[in-house]
Design a protein around this motif. Sequence first.
Motif, PDB file in Angstrom:
ATOM      1  N   MET A   1       0.842  -1.174   0.000  1.00  0.00           N
ATOM      2  CA  MET A   1       0.000   0.000   0.000  1.00  0.00           C
ATOM      3  C   MET A   1       0.888   1.239   0.000  1.00  0.00           C
ATOM      4  N   LEU A   2       0.627   2.164  -0.886  1.00  0.00           N
ATOM      5  CA  LEU A   2       1.416   3.378  -1.019  1.00  0.00           C
ATOM      6  C   LEU A   2       0.674   4.519  -0.345  1.00  0.00           C
ATOM      7  N   LEU A   3       1.318   5.160   0.630  1.00  0.00           N
ATOM      8  CA  LEU A   3       0.725   6.292   1.327  1.00  0.00           C
ATOM      9  C   LEU A   3       1.070   7.567   0.588  1.00  0.00           C
ATOM     10  N   MET A   4       0.104   8.401   0.402  1.00  0.00           N
ATOM     11  CA  MET A   4       0.344   9.670  -0.276  1.00  0.00           C
ATOM     12  C   MET A   4       0.270  10.789   0.756  1.00  0.00           C
ATOM     13  N   LEU A   5       1.222  11.689   0.704  1.00  0.00           N
ATOM     14  CA  LEU A   5       1.260  12.813   1.631  1.00  0.00           C
ATOM     15  C   LEU A   5       0.681  14.051   0.979  1.00  0.00           C
ATOM     16  N   LYS A   6       0.035  14.859   1.779  1.00  0.00           N
ATOM     17  CA  LYS A   6      -0.434  16.161   1.312  1.00  0.00           C
ATOM     18  C   LYS A   6       0.534  17.215   1.810  1.00  0.00           C
ATOM     19  N   LYS A   7       0.694  18.260   1.052  1.00  0.00           N
ATOM     20  CA  LYS A   7       1.649  19.305   1.389  1.00  0.00           C
ATOM     21  C   LYS A   7       1.112  20.182   2.525  1.00  0.00           C
ATOM     22  N   PRO A   8       1.826  20.219   3.655  1.00  0.00           N
ATOM     23  CA  PRO A   8       1.437  21.157   4.708  1.00  0.00           C
ATOM     24  C   PRO A   8       1.704  22.587   4.249  1.00  0.00           C
ATOM     25  N   ASN A   9       0.968  23.531   4.789  1.00  0.00           N
ATOM     26  CA  ASN A   9       1.122  24.944   4.393  1.00  0.00           C
ATOM     27  C   ASN A   9       2.487  25.509   4.740  1.00  0.00           C
ATOM     28  N   SER A  10       3.163  24.937   5.745  1.00  0.00           N
ATOM     29  CA  SER A  10       4.433  25.497   6.206  1.00  0.00           C
ATOM     30  C   SER A  10       5.659  24.974   5.450  1.00  0.00           C
ATOM     31  N   ASP A  11       5.497  23.980   4.558  1.00  0.00           N
ATOM     32  CA  ASP A  11       6.642  23.417   3.843  1.00  0.00           C
ATOM     33  C   ASP A  11       7.162  24.391   2.789  1.00  0.00           C
ATOM     34  N   PRO A  12       8.498  24.432   2.625  1.00  0.00           N
ATOM     35  CA  PRO A  12       9.054  25.264   1.551  1.00  0.00           C
ATOM     36  C   PRO A  12       8.656  24.701   0.183  1.00  0.00           C
ATOM     37  N   ALA A  13       8.662  25.542  -0.811  1.00  0.00           N
ATOM     38  CA  ALA A  13       8.311  25.119  -2.165  1.00  0.00           C
ATOM     39  C   ALA A  13       9.211  23.982  -2.610  1.00  0.00           C
ATOM     40  N   GLY A  14       8.654  22.987  -3.260  1.00  0.00           N
ATOM     41  CA  GLY A  14       9.432  21.858  -3.767  1.00  0.00           C
ATOM     42  C   GLY A  14       9.561  20.710  -2.794  1.00  0.00           C
ATOM     43  N   CYS A  15       9.253  20.903  -1.534  1.00  0.00           N
ATOM     44  CA  CYS A  15       9.410  19.850  -0.533  1.00  0.00           C
ATOM     45  C   CYS A  15       8.487  18.680  -0.820  1.00  0.00           C
ATOM     46  N   THR A  16       7.259  18.961  -1.179  1.00  0.00           N
ATOM     47  CA  THR A  16       6.300  17.891  -1.458  1.00  0.00           C
ATOM     48  C   THR A  16       6.760  17.050  -2.641  1.00  0.00           C
ATOM     49  N   ALA A  17       7.273  17.689  -3.666  1.00  0.00           N
ATOM     50  CA  ALA A  17       7.771  16.950  -4.827  1.00  0.00           C
ATOM     51  C   ALA A  17       8.905  16.019  -4.421  1.00  0.00           C
ATOM     52  N   ASP A  18       9.791  16.489  -3.559  1.00  0.00           N
ATOM     53  CA  ASP A  18      10.895  15.649  -3.081  1.00  0.00           C
ATOM     54  C   ASP A  18      10.376  14.457  -2.294  1.00  0.00           C
ATOM     55  N   ILE A  19       9.388  14.703  -1.445  1.00  0.00           N
ATOM     56  CA  ILE A  19       8.824  13.614  -0.645  1.00  0.00           C
ATOM     57  C   ILE A  19       8.126  12.599  -1.538  1.00  0.00           C
ATOM     58  N   LEU A  20       7.382  13.069  -2.515  1.00  0.00           N
ATOM     59  CA  LEU A  20       6.690  12.158  -3.429  1.00  0.00           C
ATOM     60  C   LEU A  20       7.683  11.349  -4.259  1.00  0.00           C
ATOM     61  N   ALA A  21       8.762  11.969  -4.676  1.00  0.00           N
ATOM     62  CA  ALA A  21       9.796  11.252  -5.418  1.00  0.00           C
ATOM     63  C   ALA A  21      10.428  10.175  -4.543  1.00  0.00           C
ATOM     64  N   LEU A  22      10.663  10.496  -3.294  1.00  0.00           N
ATOM     65  CA  LEU A  22      11.212   9.523  -2.356  1.00  0.00           C
ATOM     66  C   LEU A  22      10.241   8.371  -2.136  1.00  0.00           C
ATOM     67  N   GLN A  23       8.960   8.663  -2.032  1.00  0.00           N
ATOM     68  CA  GLN A  23       7.956   7.614  -1.881  1.00  0.00           C
ATOM     69  C   GLN A  23       7.947   6.692  -3.095  1.00  0.00           C
ATOM     70  N   ASP A  24       8.031   7.265  -4.291  1.00  0.00           N
ATOM     71  CA  ASP A  24       8.065   6.457  -5.512  1.00  0.00           C
ATOM     72  C   ASP A  24       9.292   5.552  -5.528  1.00  0.00           C
ATOM     73  N   THR A  25      10.427   6.101  -5.129  1.00  0.00           N
ATOM     74  CA  THR A  25      11.661   5.324  -5.081  1.00  0.00           C
ATOM     75  C   THR A  25      11.545   4.169  -4.100  1.00  0.00           C
ATOM     76  N   LEU A  26      11.024   4.451  -2.920  1.00  0.00           N
ATOM     77  CA  LEU A  26      10.864   3.403  -1.909  1.00  0.00           C
ATOM     78  C   LEU A  26       9.872   2.331  -2.350  1.00  0.00           C
ATOM     79  N   ALA A  27       8.862   2.721  -3.127  1.00  0.00           N
ATOM     80  CA  ALA A  27       7.910   1.741  -3.642  1.00  0.00           C
ATOM     81  C   ALA A  27       8.604   0.734  -4.556  1.00  0.00           C
ATOM     82  N   VAL A  28       9.652   1.172  -5.254  1.00  0.00           N
ATOM     83  CA  VAL A  28      10.376   0.291  -6.170  1.00  0.00           C
ATOM     84  C   VAL A  28      11.450  -0.508  -5.438  1.00  0.00           C
ATOM     85  N   VAL A  29      12.276   0.140  -4.642  1.00  0.00           N
ATOM     86  CA  VAL A  29      13.424  -0.540  -4.036  1.00  0.00           C
ATOM     87  C   VAL A  29      13.177  -0.993  -2.598  1.00  0.00           C
ATOM     88  N   GLY A  30      11.989  -0.775  -2.080  1.00  0.00           N
ATOM     89  CA  GLY A  30      11.721  -1.092  -0.683  1.00  0.00           C
ATOM     90  C   GLY A  30      11.294  -2.515  -0.412  1.00  0.00           C
TER      91      GLY A  30
END
Length: 92
Positions: A1-30
Amino acid sequence: MLLMLKKPNSDPAGCTADILALQDTLAVVGGKWTLLILHYLLIREDEVVTFKKMEKDLVGISAKVLTATLKLLEENKLIQREVLETRPIKVQ
């Protein structure tokens, strides 16, 4: 099961994209066997490695799990599969 994160209002720009990319990577190599299979292939990159050789050398992995993991890695372009023109047909 892949958990998707929503961007909190306090995160700097681009942080959500980095987290989503990391989630995608972990889905493959995890997966349980994925890093072991990648390591096995990397240290043998100058050898012809067949499915049967991998199945024999990776003690404890079933053919079904090995097949599924290799397909996932190939779909994500982490490994390359080549069908050899031999009798019987071999895949490296």
